[in-house]
Design an enzyme around this catalytic site. Structure first.
Site, mmCIF file in Angstrom:
data_model
loop_
_atom_site.group_PDB
_atom_site.id
_atom_site.type_symbol
_atom_site.label_atom_id
_atom_site.label_comp_id
_atom_site.label_asym_id
_atom_site.label_seq_id
_atom_site.Cartn_x
_atom_site.Cartn_y
_atom_site.Cartn_z
ATOM 1 N N ARG A 1 0.851 -1.185 0.000
ATOM 2 C CA ARG A 1 0.000 0.000 0.000
ATOM 3 C C ARG A 1 0.894 1.245 0.000
ATOM 4 N NH1 ARG A 1 -2.180 -3.447 4.079
ATOM 5 N NH2 ARG A 1 -4.340 -4.103 3.675
ATOM 6 N N LYS B 1 -1.824 -2.426 7.797
ATOM 7 C CA LYS B 1 -3.031 -1.997 8.499
ATOM 8 C C LYS B 1 -3.232 -2.819 9.763
ATOM 9 C CE LYS B 1 -6.143 0.035 5.059
ATOM 10 N NZ LYS B 1 -7.452 -0.105 4.415
ATOM 11 N N HIS C 1 -2.944 3.376 -6.166
ATOM 12 C CA HIS C 1 -3.502 2.162 -5.565
ATOM 13 C C HIS C 1 -3.837 1.112 -6.610
ATOM 14 C CE1 HIS C 1 -5.031 0.041 -2.082
ATOM 15 N NE2 HIS C 1 -6.153 -0.242 -2.724
ATOM 16 N N ARG D 1 -1.409 -1.762 -6.786
ATOM 17 C CA ARG D 1 -1.655 -2.867 -5.849
ATOM 18 C C ARG D 1 -2.748 -3.788 -6.388
ATOM 19 N NH1 ARG D 1 -1.733 -4.608 -0.218
ATOM 20 N NH2 ARG D 1 -3.866 -4.783 0.558
ATOM 21 N N HIS E 1 -4.480 -8.621 4.092
ATOM 22 C CA HIS E 1 -5.901 -8.416 4.362
ATOM 23 C C HIS E 1 -6.306 -9.127 5.651
ATOM 24 C CE1 HIS E 1 -7.019 -7.620 -0.134
ATOM 25 N NE2 HIS E 1 -6.636 -6.523 0.488
ATOM 26 N N TYR F 1 -10.880 -10.213 -5.953
ATOM 27 C CA TYR F 1 -10.005 -10.412 -7.108
ATOM 28 C C TYR F 1 -10.314 -11.708 -7.856
ATOM 29 C CZ TYR F 1 -7.472 -6.515 -5.119
ATOM 30 O OH TYR F 1 -7.147 -5.280 -4.623
#
Length: 308
Positions: free
Chosen positions: A149, A173, A248, A251, A274, A283
């Site tokens: 990211r 994250k 982004h 990514r 994630h 995806y």
């Protein structure tokens, strides 16, 4: 002091909320968004915080929706308010969270993310020139071939790159670390970027990517550099005109290429960092679309008059 005992909450509680978010490791962007949302909510009610109920929050969310907020925006308002009350409980300034049982709106999650084809990605990377070419190429390679990211590029330190194991330790994250093995070609580029890296003015951790002023490169600067090259790319490729392409999307391109290459969803989840596999599953729709297009090409040759 608990809510409703004469404490001026509008500014004081927002300041406490801000301090709590910083301590929890929220990004600056999230802090600003949540503070703005909560400030808007507080200004919409004449009740003291101690007397706020779920119905008051629902009225606010309804008002925002009537003002044009979509499902995603409504959910963010709810998330901001919910986090605010969570902070107050942690700080022992409240005993309950009135937003806890308000349901989120259902948001369409099956939209296929925008990504670049391998050809356009190659053209994009080759178009990067200038004084800081190696630094910029290294950044965008890490996004498109390692799935980082923008915020992770920003936080990356020299100590996170292990030349011996050819791996990168990424702080993502939710304050979670993940280890990403790197292909040899990417290791070579990172080595070169490190060799040409400007001296950092930082006295603590050494940022991997440094601005022309010797500071850790900002998230906005990374986005600006990408946007500049994307705009140039749009001039030469009709299929990109009219589309919004941000950093982004690199990514997204990484994740898409992994799916098309047959990478299993659990592995991809770990590579992307994630928290939920549901986020990664978006995806898989890309692969489904590719399969459908392949079948359409084949069935186009079915002879007519087959009794169908």
């Amino acid at each position: 002091m608990r809510l409703g005992q004469g404490f001026e909450y509008d500014d004081d509680y927002l300041e406490l909320f801000d301090t709590w978010m910083k301590d929890q490791g929220f990004t600056k962007r999230t802090q600003q968004a949540y503070l703005g949302d909560v400030r808007l909510f507080l200004s919409s009610t004449e009740k003291s915080l101690a007397s706020i109920e779920a119905i008051d929050i629902m009225r606010f969310l309804t008002k925002m929706r009537q003002g044009g907020a979509g499902d995603a925006a409504r959910n963010r308002y709810l998330s901001s308010i919910r986090t605010f009350f969570t902070a107050l409980i942690d700080l022992q300034l409240a005993s309950s969270n009135p937003s806890l049982h308000i349901k989120k709106s259902k948001v369409e999650k099956n939209q296929i993310p925008t990504f670049l084809s391998e050809q356009l990605l190659s053209v994009f990377l080759q178009s990067i020139e200038g004084k800081y070419q190696i630094r910029n190429v290294a950044m965008f390679l890490l996004m498109s071939y390692a799935g980082l990211r923008v915020s992770e590029l920003h936080r990356l330190n020299t100590a996170d790159f292990n030349l011996t194991t050819k791996s990168l330790l990424v702080y993502g994250k939710g304050r979670k670390w993940r280890l990403i093995p790197l292909p040899d070609e990417l290791v070579k580029v990172l080595n070169k970027a490190l060799a040409e890296r400007l001296d950092s003015r930082s006295k603590g951790e050494q940022p991997f990517f440094v601005s022309q002023f010797g500071r850790r490169i900002s998230i906005r600067m990374i986005q600006t550099i990408a946007e500049k090259h994307f705009e140039e790319l749009k001039k030469h490729y009709a299929e990109l005109q009219g589309k919004s392409i941000s950093s982004h999307k690199l990514r997204h391109t990484f994740a898409t290429m992994q799916v098309l290459a047959g990478t299993d969803i659990r592995t991809l989840q770990e590579l992307l960092g994630h928290a939920s596999i549901q986020t990664t599953q978006i995806y898989t729709h890309v692969a489904d679309k590719q399969k459908q297009e392949a079948m359409n090409r084949v069935t186009a040759f079915i002879p007519a008059g087959m009794g169908i």
